[in-house]
Structures are given as structure tokens and as C-alpha cells.
Design an enzyme around this catalytic site. Sequence first.
Site, PDB file in Angstrom:
ATOM      1  N   SER A 145       0.710  -1.207   0.172  1.00  0.00           N
ATOM      2  CA  SER A 145       0.159   0.176  -0.101  1.00  0.00           C
ATOM      3  C   SER A 145       1.001   1.302   0.018  1.00  0.00           C
ATOM      4  CB  SER A 145      -0.894   0.157   1.194  1.00  0.00           C
ATOM      5  OG  SER A 145      -1.517   1.138   1.606  1.00  0.00           O
ATOM      6  N   TYR A 170      -2.348  -0.424   9.794  1.00  0.00           N
ATOM      7  CA  TYR A 170      -2.463  -0.866   8.668  1.00  0.00           C
ATOM      8  C   TYR A 170      -1.231  -0.698   7.817  1.00  0.00           C
ATOM      9  CZ  TYR A 170      -3.977  -1.153   3.605  1.00  0.00           C
ATOM     10  OH  TYR A 170      -4.035  -1.421   2.307  1.00  0.00           O
TER      11      TYR A 170
END
Length: 353
Positions: A145, A170
Site C-alpha cells: 500500500s 494498517y
Amino acid sequence: MSARKILVTGTAGFIGYHLTNMLLDNGDEVVGLDAVNDYYDVNLKYDRLANAGIERKHVKPGKLTTSVKFPGYRFIQLNLEEKDEITKLFREERFDYVVHLAAQAGVRYSLTNPEVYINSNITGFLNILEACRHNPVKNLLYASSSSVYGLNANLPFSVRSNVDHPVSLYAASKKSNELMAHTYSHLFGIPTIGLRFFTVYGPWGRPDMALFLFTDAILRNRPIEVYNHGHMERDFTYVDDIVTGIGRMIDLPPDGNSSWNPENPDPSSSFAPYRIYNIGNNSPVKLMDFISAIEDATGKQAEKIMQPMQPGDVIKTWADVQDLRNDFNYHPQTPVKVGIAEFISWFREYYQL
């Protein structure tokens, strides 16, 4: 040429759905895996599956279901944490390639549900790596990501930059995935490619993403919340450009970088068969311009509630995709206004608005 046999995890998810359909249209054999959890509306996930011929009534946890639309597509509902079942699936199916997109997504959700990210993104990824170790595959692609860049303010974001200061669990879990992948590439020779996605959007998109939230609110005459008073930019990337890029990479596994220098290490490569790529649009869009494009496409003005910066967010993302251009001729084709119009057309039809 015989069809490739590909495992796509997260196939009921947004990117996984689009990738699976592209691979099936290309004649590949695909096994799709997804937990179908309730992080967001499971009906949307089941409708994605149904659109690819996997009927909800036939889905049974742990059992393979064959598509009524694509004979080469089978789906299995499994949690990534189910190590024995993951091992069994790999042992029985003998995949050529794996595209691992399944993960617990969302920056803000990780502030209140941290353990889910460890279970899915760390333990789950370990199970995939172990399965690839004991049942060798030609290439393992996995979702990282743009969030890994965290406090790094050097723009555009480069895969050669430091990513040691994440601002959400995350992001930390995705950085961990990259480190885990390198370890397995180094120790066991597993070819791995990590893909740092940049704000993917398009039809069948996730309900927790800005485009979905803004469109839903505007069409239902509700106000939208605009964070950091609108002073943000994102490298929005249309989903068709993403899956086209992934498709080009699947059967081109990385070789070790023979010129890699351990005294001045390049974070994006290694002596091992390991690579990291940004996959984005290489064209940041101001948040207020993004909202204006939604207003134009819907024909409605948004009532805006300005909010402060949210924990875990970053001001700007911008992908340096030169490596992907050089290695795979990656050139995103979809302007944001075109992509937004496509999404809103799908949204209106799907929700009858």
C-alpha cells in the site's frame, strides 16, 4: 499455450473481482479465495461473486464452488488464518501463480480494531508464504500500500525511499508484509512482487473509500465530511489500469538484482528474487477538485462539512511509477473525470438512484 492456473485471494473484494474477471476473459484458470467478512456490506461482495458466476446459495465455507459463467473459475470461502485449510488447498491445486490481494483494509478501522490486522495481514500472509514455500509457485504477487510511506514527505514517493515511519497499524502491517516476503525470497527462492497501490477507485468499489462515500451522500442529499479542510491530494488510480498492470506482471517473476549493493542497499530489490513497485496514476489530484468532478458527474452540489486532519491520514500521495514503466510498459490510461463518471454510472444502476 495452456492456461495458467492462478490463485487470486480477495476475489470477492474490489481489485480481486476486477482482476479475476480479466484473467478469466483471457482464458486463465482461476481459483478465488475470500473470507467474505463483514468489514463492509457482504451483499456487495456476494454480488461481485455472482457477477462472475458464483451463486451465493452454492457457497459453503471450505468448499470449492464452480462458476456457472466461467468453467475455469472456482471459488472457496476461507479465512487466511486457517493454516491447515490453506495448506491443503495449495497441496491439492498446485498453482502456477498466486496474486494475494486479501487483507484487512482501511486506515481508520485499524485504530479501533488492531488485532484484526495482525490476524489477517500478518498471520494470514505468513500462511500464504508457507504454502508457497512447500508448494512452489512461479511468482507470488501481493498487495502492499502507498500507506507505507507514512511520514515520508519526499515526493513523488519512490520505492527507493525510506518507509520506516508508518502512521497507522494498517501501514505497519503492509510494511511487515514486504519484509516477510523478502525473507522468504532470500531463504527459499520464492519470487515475490510487492505492489504499493495508490487510492484505487472505479465500479464495484469499496464503500469505505472517499468516492463511494461522497457519491452516496451527494445522491441522497446528505452532507459530506471533508478532512483537513480539503487540503489534501491523492494519486487516484482507476481499477482497470491497476489490473492491466498486474496482468502484465504475473508470468514475469523477478530475478535477483546482481548489481545490488549491500553497503548502499536499494529497498526495492535484492540479490533475492524480490521486487517492490508503486502502482499508481503518477498524477495527484486535489481533494476539492476530486469533489468537483463528482459534483459535475452527478449534476448535484455537495454540502460540505469541513473537518480536521484524521489520525493515520497523510496530506498527499504521489506515485513514482518509473520502474513499472521500464519493466512492464505500465502506462495508466484513465483520466480521473472519466473514471469518476464510470463509477457514478455503475453506482446509479447498482443502487437504483
